[in-house]
Design a protein around this motif. Structure first.
Motif, short mmCIF file in Angstrom:
data_model
loop_
_atom_site.label_atom_id
_atom_site.label_comp_id
_atom_site.label_asym_id
_atom_site.label_seq_id
_atom_site.Cartn_x
_atom_site.Cartn_y
_atom_site.Cartn_z
N ARG A 16 69.36 46.40 69.84
CA ARG A 16 69.16 46.82 68.23
C ARG A 16 70.02 45.78 67.48
NH1 ARG A 16 69.56 51.89 70.92
NH2 ARG A 16 67.81 53.30 70.49
N ASN A 17 69.65 45.45 66.42
CA ASN A 17 70.38 44.36 65.57
C ASN A 17 70.30 44.56 64.11
OD1 ASN A 17 71.38 41.91 64.79
ND2 ASN A 17 69.71 40.78 65.45
N ALA A 18 71.58 44.90 63.47
CA ALA A 18 71.65 44.90 62.06
C ALA A 18 71.81 43.44 61.81
CB ALA A 18 72.76 45.83 61.89
N ARG A 19 70.81 42.78 61.22
CA ARG A 19 70.49 41.35 60.85
C ARG A 19 70.81 41.29 59.33
NH1 ARG A 19 66.40 37.45 63.43
NH2 ARG A 19 68.22 37.32 65.18
N VAL A 20 71.47 40.24 58.76
CA VAL A 20 71.35 39.89 57.41
C VAL A 20 70.92 38.23 57.54
CG1 VAL A 20 72.44 39.63 55.31
CG2 VAL A 20 72.93 41.51 56.62
N ALA A 21 69.82 37.92 57.09
CA ALA A 21 69.29 36.64 56.90
C ALA A 21 69.40 35.73 55.68
CB ALA A 21 67.86 36.55 57.49
N TYR A 22 69.64 34.53 55.51
CA TYR A 22 69.81 33.87 54.45
C TYR A 22 68.90 32.15 54.66
CZ TYR A 22 74.12 36.49 53.72
OH TYR A 22 75.14 37.46 53.60
N ALA A 23 67.95 32.14 53.47
CA ALA A 23 67.42 30.86 53.75
C ALA A 23 68.16 29.60 53.15
CB ALA A 23 65.99 31.04 53.09
N LEU A 24 68.44 28.84 53.67
CA LEU A 24 69.06 27.57 53.38
C LEU A 24 68.10 26.45 52.72
CD1 LEU A 24 71.66 26.86 56.20
CD2 LEU A 24 71.58 28.76 54.17
N TYR A 25 67.89 26.05 51.39
CA TYR A 25 66.98 25.52 50.85
C TYR A 25 67.59 24.05 50.44
CZ TYR A 25 64.85 29.89 49.78
OH TYR A 25 64.22 31.04 50.00
N ASN A 26 66.81 23.17 50.62
CA ASN A 26 67.19 21.71 50.10
C ASN A 26 66.77 21.65 48.30
OD1 ASN A 26 64.23 21.48 49.60
ND2 ASN A 26 64.23 20.04 51.43
N ALA A 27 66.87 20.59 47.97
CA ALA A 27 66.79 20.43 46.30
C ALA A 27 65.39 20.56 45.84
CB ALA A 27 67.53 19.19 45.86
N ALA A 28 64.43 20.21 46.73
CA ALA A 28 63.18 20.52 46.34
C ALA A 28 62.64 21.94 46.57
CB ALA A 28 61.93 19.63 47.15
N GLY A 29 63.36 22.91 47.19
CA GLY A 29 63.14 24.05 47.36
C GLY A 29 62.62 24.51 48.84
N GLY A 30 62.56 23.40 49.84
CA GLY A 30 62.07 23.35 51.05
C GLY A 30 63.09 24.15 51.87
N VAL A 31 62.80 25.12 52.99
CA VAL A 31 63.69 25.63 53.86
C VAL A 31 64.29 24.74 55.01
CG1 VAL A 31 63.97 27.55 55.32
CG2 VAL A 31 62.66 27.98 53.42
N VAL A 32 65.55 24.23 54.97
CA VAL A 32 66.21 23.40 55.75
C VAL A 32 66.36 24.13 57.28
CG1 VAL A 32 68.02 22.09 56.49
CG2 VAL A 32 67.01 21.88 53.87
N ALA A 33 66.82 25.56 56.86
CA ALA A 33 67.12 26.22 58.17
C ALA A 33 67.35 27.73 57.75
CB ALA A 33 68.54 25.80 58.66
N GLU A 34 67.21 28.86 58.41
CA GLU A 34 67.66 30.10 58.16
C GLU A 34 68.88 30.33 59.09
OE1 GLU A 34 65.16 34.05 58.15
OE2 GLU A 34 65.46 33.34 60.08
N PHE A 35 69.87 30.96 58.54
CA PHE A 35 71.14 31.52 59.14
C PHE A 35 71.02 33.09 59.13
CE2 PHE A 35 75.10 33.51 58.17
CZ PHE A 35 75.89 33.10 59.23
N VAL A 36 71.50 33.62 60.12
CA VAL A 36 71.57 35.09 60.26
C VAL A 36 72.81 35.60 60.80
CG1 VAL A 36 68.79 35.17 60.66
CG2 VAL A 36 70.32 34.93 62.78
N ASP A 37 73.15 36.52 60.47
CA ASP A 37 74.41 37.18 60.87
C ASP A 37 73.91 38.34 61.51
OD1 ASP A 37 76.95 38.13 61.10
OD2 ASP A 37 77.24 38.51 58.79
#
Length: 223
Positions: free
Chosen positions: A137-158
């Motif tokens: 079981r995983n209590a996750r908080v995800a964050y999208a990391l965007y470039n200047a054009a709005g593209g997703v460079v990566a996703e970070f999860v805690d």
């Protein structure tokens, strides 16, 4: 009914962190202009294998997970480039006897019924019957990391993880971070390596370190 599978290649870095570690400023990564809003996800997964561990021997893992935008069945296979993931969404009647709220190890050990499409998908690696190795079981908080054009460079999860090694009856819990490249990540290997090196430095400054185990399942099973 479970639909056709969708494959994807995961290129990621995992980190071990203490419970009180502060989140890094991911906007400092090369190519990242802003960090998206936090997205909480409650994930519950059972990992399966044959009794003699044929999937593990093939450096593969099979799970059924509920919660999050990609809930369903996942087959992960290690490759030199990253983890090849095949995903089958949950379908009508695709039930799991242990989905009810419980802390019973009996329910944790109840193996969900594999849909025919999933059995076909793992046929080159292993055949039924399958047993449950672990429930995670995983209590996750995800964050999208965007470039200047709005593209997703990566996703970070805690991730705050609670795991049960079903066969040994051993529970464990830990916190980890994960950084997975997105569609707007650098295409060339040197640029990707530079991005991960910058991420390693940010994590080290926050008191974390590159994960000792390559997967949650491996850590839950002590391997």
């Amino acid at each position: 009914m479970t639909t056709e599978p969708s494959p994807s290649l995961e290129i990621e870095r995992k980190y071990d962190v203490d419970a009180g570690a502060p989140l890094p400023d991911w906007a400092a990564l090369p190519g990242v202009a802003r960090v998206g809003e936090p997205e909480p996800r409650d994930l519950d997964a059972r990992y399966l294998d044959t009794a003699d561990g044929r999937l593990a021997a093939a450096r593969s893992a099979l799970r059924r997970r509920t919660g999050g935008p990609d809930e369903g069945w996942h087959l992960k296979q290690a490759t030199p480039e990253g983890k090849l993931e095949t995903h089958w969404p949950l379908g009508e009647g695709d039930g799991d006897a242990g989905d009810v709220s419980t802390t019973s190890t009996t329910a944790d050990a109840d193996a969900p019924t594999l849909p025919a499409a999933v059995i076909e998908g793992v046929a080159g690696l292993a055949d039924p019957p399958f047993v449950v190795l672990a429930r995670i079981r995983n209590a996750r908080v995800a964050y999208a990391l965007y470039n200047a054009a709005g593209g997703v460079v990566a996703e970070f999860v805690d991730d705050h993880v609670t795991a049960l090694d079903v066969r040994r009856g051993i529970s464990s819990s830990w916190r980890e971070w994960e950084l997975e490249l997105g569609p707007a990540a650098p295409a060339e290997a040197p640029q990707r390596a530079a991005l991960f090196a910058a991420a390693d430095a940010l994590v080290t400054a926050a008191g974390g370190r590159v994960a000792a185990s390559e997967s949650k399942l491996g850590r839950a099973l002590g391997v």
